[in-house]
Design an enzyme around this catalytic site. Structure first.
Site, short mmCIF file in Angstrom:
data_model
loop_
_atom_site.label_atom_id
_atom_site.label_comp_id
_atom_site.label_asym_id
_atom_site.label_seq_id
_atom_site.Cartn_x
_atom_site.Cartn_y
_atom_site.Cartn_z
N HIS A 1 1.60 5.56 -12.71
CA HIS A 1 2.19 4.37 -13.17
C HIS A 1 1.96 4.29 -14.85
CE1 HIS A 1 3.87 3.03 -9.40
NE2 HIS A 1 2.74 3.12 -9.15
N THR B 1 1.00 -1.25 0.04
CA THR B 1 -0.07 0.06 0.01
C THR B 1 0.59 1.21 0.07
OG1 THR B 1 -0.18 -0.46 2.38
CG2 THR B 1 -2.18 -0.96 1.06
N GLY B 2 2.07 1.04 -0.04
CA GLY B 2 2.93 2.53 -0.46
C GLY B 2 3.67 2.69 1.00
N LYS B 3 3.94 2.08 2.01
CA LYS B 3 4.53 2.38 3.20
C LYS B 3 6.01 2.78 2.94
CE LYS B 3 3.24 -1.54 5.20
NZ LYS B 3 2.70 -1.92 4.18
N HIS C 1 -21.60 -24.96 -14.48
CA HIS C 1 -21.17 -24.56 -13.38
C HIS C 1 -21.12 -22.87 -13.36
CE1 HIS C 1 -18.94 -24.90 -9.43
NE2 HIS C 1 -18.50 -23.67 -9.88
N GLU C 2 -20.25 -22.45 -14.32
CA GLU C 2 -20.30 -20.99 -14.23
C GLU C 2 -21.64 -20.37 -14.69
OE1 GLU C 2 -17.70 -20.00 -13.13
OE2 GLU C 2 -16.28 -21.47 -13.06
N ASP D 1 -15.45 -22.68 -4.15
CA ASP D 1 -16.50 -21.94 -3.65
C ASP D 1 -17.06 -22.51 -2.12
OD1 ASP D 1 -16.62 -20.92 -6.36
OD2 ASP D 1 -18.11 -22.69 -7.01
P1 ADP Z 1 4.71 -1.64 1.27
O1 ADP Z 1 3.46 -0.91 1.96
O2 ADP Z 1 4.56 -3.15 1.38
O3 ADP Z 1 6.00 -1.09 1.96
P2 ADP Z 1 5.70 -0.54 -1.06
O4 ADP Z 1 5.88 0.97 -0.58
O5 ADP Z 1 7.02 -1.25 -1.01
O6 ADP Z 1 4.70 -1.33 -0.28
O7 ADP Z 1 5.00 -0.40 -2.44
C1 ADP Z 1 5.27 -1.08 -3.45
C2 ADP Z 1 5.19 -0.55 -4.76
O8 ADP Z 1 3.88 -0.17 -4.93
C3 ADP Z 1 5.72 0.69 -5.14
O9 ADP Z 1 7.03 0.74 -5.37
C4 ADP Z 1 4.71 1.70 -5.91
O10 ADP Z 1 5.30 1.13 -7.21
C5 ADP Z 1 3.56 0.85 -5.92
N1 ADP Z 1 2.52 1.88 -4.94
C6 ADP Z 1 2.11 1.55 -3.75
N2 ADP Z 1 1.21 2.61 -3.29
C7 ADP Z 1 1.49 3.67 -4.13
C8 ADP Z 1 0.99 4.98 -4.28
N3 ADP Z 1 0.25 5.38 -3.31
N4 ADP Z 1 1.47 5.64 -5.55
C9 ADP Z 1 2.16 5.28 -6.27
N5 ADP Z 1 2.56 4.13 -6.19
C10 ADP Z 1 2.37 3.28 -5.32
#
Ligand code: ADP
Length: 723
Positions: free
Chosen positions: A431, A292-294, A513-514, A589
């Site tokens: 991206h 999530t971008g930490k 099924h589907e 399922d």
């Molecule tokens: P983690 O939360 O596991 O530390 P990362 O920060 O390493 O995650 O994120 C992994 C990749 O996902 C980043 O290198 C980026 O390419 C993409 N990413 C995640 N969140 C964002 C965001 N808010 N904006 C742009 N790219 C993002």
């Protein structure tokens, strides 16, 4: 053994004890006096041709191989590449050792027969010296010179045993008729060669060398040898170097950015806060699901802060040596204080920050605990006016030690969640920038965001990249919209398995099924809108799939969960209606349905008999014990089973009624393999409910509207569902 260094550094030759001259460098120049000059006349038999017959500058012949065709020695050696230096150094080292071990320069090895015929029989020998009981050195008479042999040259030969040598010598002298009082004097000596001795110690020296190297390098690679293992491995970044990520590269996550930005401000302008009597917070924990971008946010902080930034991973504190972790923590903080104001970022802090006192008997935990203790002590220890801020990232804030989270340590807890639809569109826009495409990126970002509920930033990055890879695989000049759709499908369901050929019966089963899923979902009010149904095998297990478009929804009502269960059971029910026997295809399922049922009973308190109780245990504290009695356990099992059987019965009634529709959908599926929502609408008519799909709302609305805060979007399900 002989080795000479001629007038240029690159000219080396080594001669072995047998007189063989080896060229160390491919080309060599060999102009100086050669050993053959010492060879007596008539010794051609084993020394090669006499020098007198050849000018000194001519190509030297290897001493025991007159026909060797070595390259012309007068040629200049080619330029040495730089990495030859190492080889050269090693070779020179070996050469010196070799030389030390080998007999001296002028020594020539003979055989017993040569000794006898060439020296003894000619009366050139003055005395013999037996060395170390295995070699005999021959001393020539002073007047040997007149016979063409330099007395400076010493000859030697090897012997098997002293007794055999004495016997042979006796016999030879007897044959030559030398009277016993004039026989050759033989002396016996033991010589200790330095080289030999060194060779004996070579293995020991080698081991000492390896140990020395290891201590120099240090097992932790921290530099400073084994004694430097306690040094922190944190990498230091400045905003000028390495970190090119800025806040603008982090899309969405606006609240998190705001909080972090505040820390950056604390460090840049502390006086604004201190003036009002505020103390600067010491740290913040960034938590949230993976991807999530930490880390990205922390990197961007480094890029923006304009202060030194130390980045270290929690696992880097953990080493096999006891005491290394705390020592690295101490070192990290000491360095940080020296360089304050600065930021320390500890990624994956759960590696050291897990709650203490659990599983302590398992060993290895003590080290982790003392590392954590040290971290706590350090965070307490530095004053807030030292201006060091600690940021930490984790996916598991629930397992962290409460002591870490108390105010005064990590004062702030910034949680970064999976992005909502607006956030996703922003991330996709970031991206999409490097991707070469002619598609309208604005529209594309909205569309992709609508199709990817629940995806994290890392997933979205992956989709953009995957689309480019798919386009490249088809040798396209630019990435098309279809490539992005394929990429999403690939990420959700896995790669298309063209090689997996299903038998006609299997295919039919999969289609019904589907179709069962699709038709059940079509007529259930709270089921998610359908996107497509496919019977193309994908991934490792999926033989077909129905893809839905769930909303970004944070609360689910009981009705919604029931409809979802019925839709999930639709496949199995359809199999039961159309075929005599059921197959193993519904396993996935059934797992999902079981999970939903148990969650309702044990986690969400949605069951009347069990009551509003929640036994969920996210931190895994009750691993080995159930937090409820046997009786409650039985009740939970019964209630979950009742829920599922009721849902099954409901689905059976619904699908029996809509049997004709399933038949139609399945037949078209068998024909086309993939059906879209439009196909379904053509077959069954519109869904009998007002449908607000995310797609309709977000993609088909006018693009002029700002989607940063889509005004009515999150509240959009006015179809009676609970938000
Ligand atoms: P983690 O939360 O596991 O530390 P990362 O920060 O390493 O995650 O994120 C992994 C990749 O996902 C980043 O290198 C980026 O390419 C993409 N990413 C995640 N969140 C964002 C965001 N808010 N904006 C742009 N790219 C993002």
């Amino acid at each position: 053994m002989l080795s000479r260094l001629s007038s240029t550094a690159s000219r080396y030759t080594v001669r072995s004890t047998t007189g063989l001259r080896r060229t160390l460098l491919q080309k060599r120049l060999y102009t100086e006096k050669k050993p053959e000059e010492n060879v007596p006349k008539g010794f051609e038999g084993f020394f090669g041709k006499s020098n007198k017959q050849k000018p000194a500058t001519e190509k030297p012949k290897p001493t025991n191989n007159a026909n060797s065709n070595k390259p012309n020695d007068q040629q200049k050696p080619p330029e040495m590449p730089n990495n030859m230096n190492l080889i050269l150094g090693t070779t020179v080292g070996t050469y010196f050792l070799y030389k030390a071990v080998a007999p001296s320069d002028n020594a020539r090895e003979l055989t017993w027969q040569s000794f006898r015929t060439q020296l003894l029989d000619k009366g050139l020998v003055e005395r013999l010296e037996v060395l170390n009981r295995n070699r005999v050195r021959v001393h020539l008479r002073n007047d040997a010179n007149s016979l063409g042999v330099s007395p400076a040259t010493s000859f030697y030969f090897s012997i098997g045993s002293v007794e055999a040598f004495e016997r042979s010598l006796d016999e030879a002298q007897k044959e030559l008729g030398i009277p016993s009082n004039e026989r050759l004097p033989v002396a016996y000596h033991d010589e200790i060669s330095i080289g030999q001795t060194v060779l004996h110690f070579a293995p020991t020296l080698l081991i000492i060398g390896v140990i020395y190297y290891m201590t120099k390098k240090g097992p932790g690679g921290a530099g400073g040898g084994i004694f430097g293992v306690g040094k922190s491995k944190a990498k230091m970044f400045n905003q000028e170097n390495q970190v090119s990520v800025k806040f603008k590269d982090v899309a969405g996550a606006d609240e998190a950015k705001l909080e972090i930005m505040e820390f950056v401000n604390f460090l840049k302008n502390p006086q604004i806060y201190e003036k009002l009597g505020a103390t600067i917070p010491k740290g913040a924990i960034l938590s949230g699901p993976p991807g999530t971008g930490k880390t990205l946010l922390a990197k961007a902080t480094a890029g923006e802060a304009g202060v030194p930034f130390y980045s270290v991973s929690g696992s880097e504190f953990v080493e096999m040596f006891v005491g290394v972790g705390p020592s690295r923590v101490r070192d990290l903080f000491a360095t940080a204080k020296k360089n304050s104001p600065c930021i320390i970022f500890v990624d994956e802090i759960d590696a050291i920050g897990k709650a203490r006192g659990k599983g302590g008997q398992m060993g290895g935990n003590d080290e982790r605990e003392s590392t954590l203790n040290q971290l706590l002590v350090e965070m307490d220890g530095f004053d807030s006016n030292q201006h060091v801020v600690v940021l930490a990232g984790t996916n598991r804030p629930d397992v962290l030690d409460p002591a870490l989270m108390r105010p005064g340590r990590f004062d702030r807890h910034i949680s970064i969640d999976r992005p909502d639809i607006g956030g996703r569109a922003d991330i996709i826009r970031v991206h999409l920038k490097p991707i070469k495409t002619k598609v309208d990126t604005e529209q594309l970002a909205r569309k992709l965001a609508a199709l990817t509920p629940g995806f994290s930033g890392a997933d979205l990055h992956n989709i953009c990249n995957e689309a480019a890879l798919i386009a490249a695989r088809h040798l396209k000049e630019e990435v098309e919209e279809k490539d992005f759709e394929d990429a999403i499908e690939r990420v959700i369901a896995g790669l298309e398995k063209k090689s997996r050929v299903l038998s006609p019966e299997e295919k039919k089963t999969v289609a019904y099924h589907e179709a069962g899923h699709a038709v059940a979902g079509w007529y259930l009010e709270h089921a998610d809108p359908l996107l497509k149904v496919s019977v193309i095998p994908r991934g490792s297990a999926a033989l077909g799939y129905a893809q839905y478009l769930p909303k970004d929804q944070y609360l689910y009502s009981k009705k919604q969960l029931l409809d979802r269960m019925c839709m999930t059971l639709g496949g199995r029910v359809s199999e039961q209606i159309f075929f005599d026997s059921i197959t193993t295809g519904a396993q996935d399922d059934l797992q999902k349905v079981t999970k939903i049922a148990y969650a309702q009973v044990t986690t969400y308190g949605m069951n009347d008999k069990v009551g509003p109780l929640s036994f969920s245990d996210p931190s895994g504290e009750q691993q080995f014990q159930k937090p409820f009695s046997e009786q409650t356990g039985t009740l939970i099992d019964n209630e979950a089973r009742t829920l599922i059987t009721d849902a099954y019965a409901r689905t059976l009634t619904l699908l029996t009624e809509k049997k004709g529709d399933i038949e139609k959908v399945a037949q078209l599926l068998l024909e086309k393999e993939v059906l879209t929502r439009e196909d379904m609408e053509n077959l069954l008519g519109r869904r009998p409910f007002v449908e607000h799909t995310v797609y309709d709302e977000y993609v088909r609305r006018p693009a002029t509207q700002s989607e940063e805060a889509p005004p009515d979007f999150p509240k959009a399900n006015d179809d009676g569902t609970v938000q």
